[in-house]
Enzyme design. Structure first.
Site, PDB file in Angstrom:
ATOM      1  N   SER A 142       0.718  -1.123  -0.018  1.00 14.39           N
ATOM      2  CA  SER A 142       0.059   0.037   0.182  1.00 14.39           C
ATOM      3  C   SER A 142       0.877   1.176  -0.135  1.00 14.39           C
ATOM      4  CB  SER A 142      -0.889   0.200   1.147  1.00 14.39           C
ATOM      5  OG  SER A 142      -1.443   1.243   1.426  1.00 14.39           O
ATOM      6  N   TYR A 155      -2.141   0.431  10.650  1.00 16.54           N
ATOM      7  CA  TYR A 155      -2.241  -0.140   9.447  1.00 16.54           C
ATOM      8  C   TYR A 155      -0.596   0.367   8.768  1.00 16.54           C
ATOM      9  CZ  TYR A 155      -3.568  -0.933   4.623  1.00 16.54           C
ATOM     10  OH  TYR A 155      -3.510  -1.265   3.228  1.00 16.54           O
TER      11      TYR A 155
HETATM   12  C1  8X3 Z   1      -4.910   1.645   1.489  1.00 16.69           C
HETATM   13  C2  8X3 Z   1      -4.255   2.875   0.875  1.00 16.69           C
HETATM   14  O1  8X3 Z   1      -4.934   5.447   0.451  1.00 16.69           O
HETATM   15  O2  8X3 Z   1      -6.899   3.916   0.955  1.00 16.69           O
HETATM   16  O3  8X3 Z   1      -3.934   0.796   1.295  1.00 16.69           O
HETATM   17  O4  8X3 Z   1      -5.203   4.556   2.804  1.00 16.69           O
HETATM   18  S1  8X3 Z   1      -5.360   4.163   1.206  1.00 16.69           S
END
Ligand code: 8X3
Length: 255
Positions: A142, A155
């Protein structure tokens, strides 16, 4: 197609791709893309009912998989005679809270799913990926693997760790016939936010309000491109964001 609970016969002439977290979103879209590109795709997830329909659609194999459970990973990986591509897609976020109010269960879930889950699957399948003579590991991290944002540390720490795990393999596997690609998506409209907000549809919808987010197929197409490069070409890291998103949680929203 072979589906759970029967023992799968995954022997096929097609190269085999394993996709985790394949019951929806990026995982399901990736399974469709790789199947269209000629792979026999083995789809794994906890929600087996959804997997079976997908496996039938793509002439693949559905197998129950919980990447947080050692026995489940062992059962899943031990029946695969051949693995050419592993897509570590299972993962996700739970909650959005400052560290001061951190929910330890949410943190543990995120670390178990994103980090240890990726470790379990990769460790179990590396021998087969090496044996394939042209293996590929794609890990979906991510932008949270490169950035921090307020209230997101559960996260972002997990995604940073997952990214480091994946990147470390680039050196450790040097000299083996395995390529490693990290794909770091920004906002993709999937069930991601619904999971993060524990099923609260209103909160989840707000994340994508007034922007044109990515959709799962946007990421799947990138994975299809990565997998179709000649074997000497290793696409190391690919960051994909919607045009409406800048680093560190900034969005351009239409009002
Ligand atoms: C998720 C990325 O930009 O939606 O992995 O937080 S975001």
């Amino acid at each position: 197609m072979t589906s759970v609970p029967t023992t799968p016969s995954t022997q096929t002439d097609r190269p085999t791709a394993v996709v985790t977290g394949a019951s929806s979103g990026i995982g399901a879209a990736t399974a469709r893309t790789l199947a269209a590109d000629g792979y026999h795709v083995v789809v794994g997830a906890r929600r087996v009912d959804r997997l079976e329909a997908l496996a039938e659609e793509i002439d693949g194999t559905a197998l129950a998989l919980d990447v947080t459970d050692e026995d489940s990973v062992a059962a899943f990986t031990s029946v695969l005679p051949r693995v050419d591509v592993l897509v570590n897609n299972a993962g996700g976020a739970k909650g959005l809270a400052p560290i001061l109010d951190a929910d330890l269960d949410d943190w543990q879930w995120m670390w178990e799913t994103n980090v240890v889950g990726t470790l379990r699957m990769t460790k179990a399948l590396l021998p087969k990926l090496i044996e394939s003579g042209n293996g590929l590991v794609v890990t979906i991290t991510s932008i949270a693997a490169f950035e921090t944002y307020d209230n997101g540390a559960g996260y972002t720490t997990a995604k940073h760790a997952q990214g480091v795990l994946h990147r470390t393999l680039r050196g450790e596997l040097l000299g083996t016939p395995v390529r490693l690609t990290e794909i770091a998506p920004g906002a993709v409209e999937t069930e991601f936010s619904l999971v993060r907000f524990d099923g609260d549809e209103e909160k989840a919808a707000k994340v994508y309000e007034g922007i044109d987010p990515l959709v799962a197929a946007d990421i799947a197409e990138v994975i299809g491109f990565v997998a179709s490069r000649p074997s000497h070409v290793n696409l190391d890291t690919i960051v994909v964001r919607p045009r409406d998103q800048a680093p560190n949680g900034r969005f351009s929203r239409r009002s």
